[in-house]
Design an enzyme around this catalytic site. Structure first.
Site, PDB file in Angstrom:
ATOM      1  N   ASN A  56      33.704  53.614  41.589  1.00 49.76           N
ATOM      2  CA  ASN A  56      33.145  54.890  41.850  1.00 49.76           C
ATOM      3  C   ASN A  56      34.108  55.977  42.032  1.00 49.76           C
ATOM      4  O   ASN A  56      35.052  55.708  42.705  1.00 49.76           O
ATOM      5  CB  ASN A  56      32.059  55.077  42.573  1.00 49.76           C
ATOM      6  CG  ASN A  56      31.327  56.178  43.130  1.00 49.76           C
ATOM      7  OD1 ASN A  56      30.952  56.634  42.211  1.00 49.76           O
ATOM      8  ND2 ASN A  56      31.272  56.511  44.505  1.00 49.76           N
ATOM      9  N   GLY A  76      29.419  65.302  33.245  1.00 47.20           N
ATOM     10  CA  GLY A  76      30.466  64.098  32.649  1.00 47.20           C
ATOM     11  C   GLY A  76      31.803  64.666  32.340  1.00 47.20           C
ATOM     12  O   GLY A  76      32.368  64.159  31.525  1.00 47.20           O
ATOM     13  N   ASP A  89      29.043  55.029  49.277  1.00 45.65           N
ATOM     14  CA  ASP A  89      30.351  55.604  49.264  1.00 45.65           C
ATOM     15  C   ASP A  89      31.700  54.726  50.184  1.00 45.65           C
ATOM     16  O   ASP A  89      32.315  55.252  50.949  1.00 45.65           O
ATOM     17  CB  ASP A  89      30.469  57.147  49.828  1.00 45.65           C
ATOM     18  CG  ASP A  89      30.005  57.976  48.685  1.00 45.65           C
ATOM     19  OD1 ASP A  89      29.863  57.627  47.452  1.00 45.65           O
ATOM     20  OD2 ASP A  89      29.347  59.153  49.082  1.00 45.65           O
ATOM     21  N   ASN A 118      34.245  63.730  34.406  1.00 40.29           N
ATOM     22  CA  ASN A 118      34.950  62.665  34.628  1.00 40.29           C
ATOM     23  C   ASN A 118      34.927  61.700  33.280  1.00 40.29           C
ATOM     24  O   ASN A 118      35.889  61.103  33.025  1.00 40.29           O
ATOM     25  CB  ASN A 118      34.539  61.761  35.774  1.00 40.29           C
ATOM     26  CG  ASN A 118      35.286  62.566  37.155  1.00 40.29           C
ATOM     27  OD1 ASN A 118      36.628  62.451  37.083  1.00 40.29           O
ATOM     28  ND2 ASN A 118      34.459  63.338  38.194  1.00 40.29           N
ATOM     29  N   ARG A 133      13.340  50.990  42.517  1.00 37.76           N
ATOM     30  CA  ARG A 133      14.580  50.987  42.364  1.00 37.76           C
ATOM     31  C   ARG A 133      15.095  49.466  41.562  1.00 37.76           C
ATOM     32  O   ARG A 133      16.270  49.518  40.710  1.00 37.76           O
ATOM     33  CB  ARG A 133      15.421  51.133  43.679  1.00 37.76           C
ATOM     34  CG  ARG A 133      15.263  52.514  44.334  1.00 37.76           C
ATOM     35  CD  ARG A 133      16.353  52.650  45.352  1.00 37.76           C
ATOM     36  NE  ARG A 133      16.142  54.076  46.056  1.00 37.76           N
ATOM     37  CZ  ARG A 133      16.845  55.036  45.508  1.00 37.76           C
ATOM     38  NH1 ARG A 133      17.600  55.012  44.556  1.00 37.76           N
ATOM     39  NH2 ARG A 133      16.644  56.334  46.047  1.00 37.76           N
ATOM     40  N   HIS A 140      34.555  59.367  44.276  1.00 35.50           N
ATOM     41  CA  HIS A 140      33.663  60.150  45.250  1.00 35.50           C
ATOM     42  C   HIS A 140      34.773  61.458  45.342  1.00 35.50           C
ATOM     43  O   HIS A 140      35.942  61.401  45.776  1.00 35.50           O
ATOM     44  CB  HIS A 140      33.622  59.511  46.424  1.00 35.50           C
ATOM     45  CG  HIS A 140      32.791  60.626  47.587  1.00 35.50           C
ATOM     46  ND1 HIS A 140      31.463  60.924  47.274  1.00 35.50           N
ATOM     47  CD2 HIS A 140      33.133  61.082  48.540  1.00 35.50           C
ATOM     48  CE1 HIS A 140      31.013  61.545  48.452  1.00 35.50           C
ATOM     49  NE2 HIS A 140      32.209  61.881  49.156  1.00 35.50           N
ATOM     50  N   MET A 153      24.129  60.059  40.263  1.00 35.61           N
ATOM     51  CA  MET A 153      23.619  60.292  41.636  1.00 35.61           C
ATOM     52  C   MET A 153      22.372  59.576  41.831  1.00 35.61           C
ATOM     53  O   MET A 153      21.535  60.191  42.387  1.00 35.61           O
ATOM     54  CB  MET A 153      23.363  61.747  41.325  1.00 35.61           C
ATOM     55  CG  MET A 153      24.481  62.627  41.130  1.00 35.61           C
ATOM     56  SD  MET A 153      25.873  62.147  42.045  1.00 35.61           S
ATOM     57  CE  MET A 153      25.845  63.509  43.314  1.00 35.61           C
TER      58      MET A 153
END
Ligand code: GAR
Length: 216
Positions: free
Chosen positions: A109, A14, A147, A16, A67, A111, A92
Site C-alpha cells: 500500500n 489513479g 496503515d 499512483n 466485507r 500512504h 479506500m
C-alpha cells in the site's frame, strides 16, 4: 526472467496507478500490471488502465452483503488472473483480516505520510496541526491494522510556511509517484524480504546526508 504479475486496486483518480503504469512500460522493468480493480465504476483511474490496454474489473462493494463477501470476490478475481502481488493505490476500503492473511507479504500500500505518523484519513491536516517540518509518503506491506506493516520505501518532503492541506498533499503526491515505482521495482527484482516484522532491501543505495528544515 518472468515479470512479476501485479494487480492495482483503486478507488479514485489513479495518479499512483498512472505512475506504476509508466514505470512498467520502461524497458527491463521487472513487473507488469495484469489487472486493475476498482470498487467504484466512476473511479477516474480506470481510464488510465484502459488507455494502456490493461484489463479492468469493477467490483462494487455495495453489491456485496458483507466485507467478507466483497473481499472474497476480490480474491477470486485476482486469482483468476494469476496475480502474484497486489498494490493498493488510493483504495479506500478497509480489507478484512482474511484478505490480508491470504495475501501476506504479497500485498502493499502507499500512504501519504511518514508512517507510523498520521495513519488514516486527513493525514495532511493532522501533520500541519502537529507542526512537523517534514511530511512524506510510505510504501509498506499491509497488515490487518490500518496503515501498518513492514516499511519498504519512504520519501520525505519539507513542510513549507504557508502550506495548507492541498499544497502539502500535492508536494507529497509527487514523492508518491517516485516512491511507489521504486518499491515495485525492488520487489520485482526479488530484493525485498520480510523477516522479524521488518522489510529488508538487498543492495539498496543509501541516500546522502542530512536535510534540515528550515534549511539554515
Ligand atoms: C494518494 O495520495 C494515496 O497515498 C492516498 O490516496 C491518494 C490516491 O491518489 N491513499 C491513502 O490515503 C490510503 N490510506 P491517486 O488515486 O491519485 O493515486
Amino acid at each position: 526472467m518472468a515479470r512479476l504479475k501485479v494487480a492495482v486496486l483503486i478507488s479514485g483518480r489513479g495518479s499512483n496507478l498512472e505512475a506504476l503504469i509508466a514505470a512498467c512500460s520502461t524497458p527491463g522493468f521487472p513487473a507488469e500490471i495484469a489487472l486493475v480493480i476498482a470498487n467504484r465504476e466512476d473511479a477516474g483511474g480506470l481510464a488510465h488502465a484502459a488507455k494502456a490496454n490493461i484489463a479492468t474489473r469493477v467490483v462494487p462493494h455495495k453489491s456485496y452483503p458483507s466485507r467478507e463477501a466483497f473481499d472474497g470476490a476480490l480474491i477470486a478475481a485476482l486469482e483468476k488472473s494469476g496475480i502474484e502481488l497486489v498494490c493498493l493505490a488510493g483504495f479506500m476500503r478497509l480489507l478484512t483480516p482474511g484478505f490480508v492473511t491470504h495475501w501476506r507479504d504479497r500485498l502493499i500500500n502507499i500512504h501519504p505520510s511518514l508512517l507510523p505518523a498520521f495513519p488514516g484519513l486527513d493525514t495532511h491536516e493532522r501533520a500541519l496541526a502537529a507542526g512537523v517540518r517534514f511530511a512524506g509518503c510510505t510504501v509498506h506491506y499491509v497488515w490487518a491494522e490500518m496503515d501498518s506493516g513492514p516499511i519498504i520505501v519512504q520519501a520525505a518532503v519539507p513542510v513549507l510556511a504557508g502550506d495548507d492541506a492541498d499544497t502539502l498533499a500535492a508536494r507529497v503526491l509527487i514523492a508518491e509517484h517516485r516512491a511507489y515505482p521504486l518499491a515495485l521495482r525492488l520487489i520485482g527484482e526479488g530484493r525485498v524480504t520480510v523477516a522479524d516484522e521488518r522489510a529488508r532491501i538487498d543492495g539498496a543505495a543509501a541516500p546522502a546526508g542530512i536535510v534540515l528544515n528550515p534549511a539554515d
